[in-house]
Design a protein around this motif. Structure first.
Motif, PDB file in Angstrom:
ATOM      1  N   LEU A  85      80.586  23.802  -0.709  1.00  0.00           N
ATOM      2  CA  LEU A  85      80.185  22.619  -1.476  1.00  0.00           C
ATOM      3  C   LEU A  85      79.743  23.010  -2.884  1.00  0.00           C
ATOM      4  O   LEU A  85      80.067  22.328  -3.852  1.00  0.00           O
ATOM      5  N   LEU A  99      79.727  20.224  -5.742  1.00  0.00           N
ATOM      6  CA  LEU A  99      79.090  19.065  -5.112  1.00  0.00           C
ATOM      7  C   LEU A  99      77.595  19.232  -4.871  1.00  0.00           C
ATOM      8  O   LEU A  99      76.929  18.256  -4.544  1.00  0.00           O
ATOM      9  N   SER A 100      77.079  20.423  -5.036  1.00  0.00           N
ATOM     10  CA  SER A 100      75.667  20.666  -4.715  1.00  0.00           C
ATOM     11  C   SER A 100      74.704  19.759  -5.459  1.00  0.00           C
ATOM     12  O   SER A 100      73.799  19.205  -4.867  1.00  0.00           O
ATOM     13  N   LEU A 139      84.518  12.148  -0.674  1.00  0.00           N
ATOM     14  CA  LEU A 139      84.653  13.585  -0.910  1.00  0.00           C
ATOM     15  C   LEU A 139      85.889  13.881  -1.755  1.00  0.00           C
ATOM     16  O   LEU A 139      85.833  14.680  -2.689  1.00  0.00           O
ATOM     17  N   LEU A 181      74.780  18.690   2.705  1.00  0.00           N
ATOM     18  CA  LEU A 181      74.438  18.913   1.297  1.00  0.00           C
ATOM     19  C   LEU A 181      73.031  19.476   1.132  1.00  0.00           C
ATOM     20  O   LEU A 181      72.756  20.174   0.159  1.00  0.00           O
ATOM     21  N   ARG A 214      75.305  16.848  -6.899  1.00  0.00           N
ATOM     22  CA  ARG A 214      75.889  15.531  -7.167  1.00  0.00           C
ATOM     23  C   ARG A 214      75.471  14.475  -6.150  1.00  0.00           C
ATOM     24  O   ARG A 214      76.224  13.556  -5.851  1.00  0.00           O
ATOM     25  N   HIS A 215      74.243  14.584  -5.647  1.00  0.00           N
ATOM     26  CA  HIS A 215      73.744  13.596  -4.679  1.00  0.00           C
ATOM     27  C   HIS A 215      73.819  12.182  -5.243  1.00  0.00           C
ATOM     28  O   HIS A 215      74.232  11.257  -4.543  1.00  0.00           O
ATOM     29  N   HIS A 227      85.520  13.314  -5.313  1.00  0.00           N
ATOM     30  CA  HIS A 227      84.699  14.349  -5.930  1.00  0.00           C
ATOM     31  C   HIS A 227      85.365  15.728  -5.857  1.00  0.00           C
ATOM     32  O   HIS A 227      84.724  16.751  -6.083  1.00  0.00           O
ATOM     33  N   SER A 279      75.737  10.858  -7.542  1.00  0.00           N
ATOM     34  CA  SER A 279      77.106  10.379  -7.632  1.00  0.00           C
ATOM     35  C   SER A 279      77.648  10.006  -6.247  1.00  0.00           C
ATOM     36  O   SER A 279      78.315   8.981  -6.083  1.00  0.00           O
ATOM     37  N   LEU A 280      77.352  10.834  -5.258  1.00  0.00           N
ATOM     38  CA  LEU A 280      77.790  10.541  -3.892  1.00  0.00           C
ATOM     39  C   LEU A 280      77.096   9.297  -3.365  1.00  0.00           C
ATOM     40  O   LEU A 280      77.740   8.435  -2.743  1.00  0.00           O
ATOM     41  N   ALA A 321      86.791  17.267  -3.179  1.00  0.00           N
ATOM     42  CA  ALA A 321      86.656  18.010  -1.924  1.00  0.00           C
ATOM     43  C   ALA A 321      87.582  17.416  -0.866  1.00  0.00           C
ATOM     44  O   ALA A 321      87.202  16.542  -0.097  1.00  0.00           O
TER      45      ALA A 321
END
Length: 193
Positions: free
Chosen positions: A49, A54-55, A165, A38, A57-58, A168, A60-61, A170
């Motif tokens: 990503l 997802l870029s 993933l 990421l 969304r740190h 989200h 949230s991850l 992925a």
């Protein structure tokens, strides 16, 4: 195997070690590999990503990984399967935390070997991702292992990272499509038609 890694894949693995060091983890995990991917910019994996949203969304991850650690590493699928036979994981976690403190199941099971060697070991799961990335590359007919193969291996290997993933958006299929396009076959080549 590491001689087949592209520069980007090597930087990603080094980034995973840096992620583990940053949080003072005893070993490098699959989660650290994903977080390193990421952070990378300009590679095929970072493009995929970003295409999947997802870029940025740190947070949230991180929250999803923290919840999984709180459950002792159980995936949502594990939790749902246990609920299907009448076991309420949430209630168990609450009772354990009530008796032993918040985050008791998330306790860091550190390997202290890195203190003596200066290097943090990779968990069996993280090693499995590196091996799976080789199989993904060979299955595609590639003579190298790139960041994209690491990302596909993370989505294809059952566990917490693949679960998070998928939550989200992925999955192996969506990542493969973002990397190689909707017309790609299993090897990433355009379908004849």
């Amino acid at each position: 195997m590491f001689e087949r890694f592209t520069q980007g894949a090597r930087v990603t693995v080094e980034g995973a070690v840096a992620q583990a060091e940053r949080v003072d983890a005893g070993s490098v995990t699959e989660e650290h590999l994903l977080l390193a991917l990421l952070e990378r910019e300009g590679g095929r994996a970072s493009f995929a990503l970003a295409a999947l949203g997802l870029s940025g969304r740190h947070a949230s991850l991180d929250t999803a990984f923290a919840e999984a650690r709180r459950r002792g590493g159980l995936t949502k699928a594990d939790t749902e399967a246990l609920a299907g036979i009448g076991i309420d994981v949430g209630a168990i976690v609450d009772r354990v935390e009530g008796a032993h403190g918040e985050g008791a199941l998330a306790a860091d099971r550190r390997s202290r070997r890195w203190w003596s060697s200066g290097h943090r070991p990779f968990t069996p799961g993280a090693k499995g991702i590196l091996e799976k990335s080789l199989r993904v590359a060979l299955g595609r007919g590639d003579r190298f292992i790139g960041e994209e193969h690491l990302l596909l291996a993370l989505t294809a290997t059952p566990g917490t990272v693949a679960d998070v993933l998928a939550e989200h958006g992925a999955t192996y299929t969506t990542v493969h499509r973002a990397l190689y396009g909707p017309e790609a076959d299993g090897r990433g080549h355009a379908k004849a038609g």
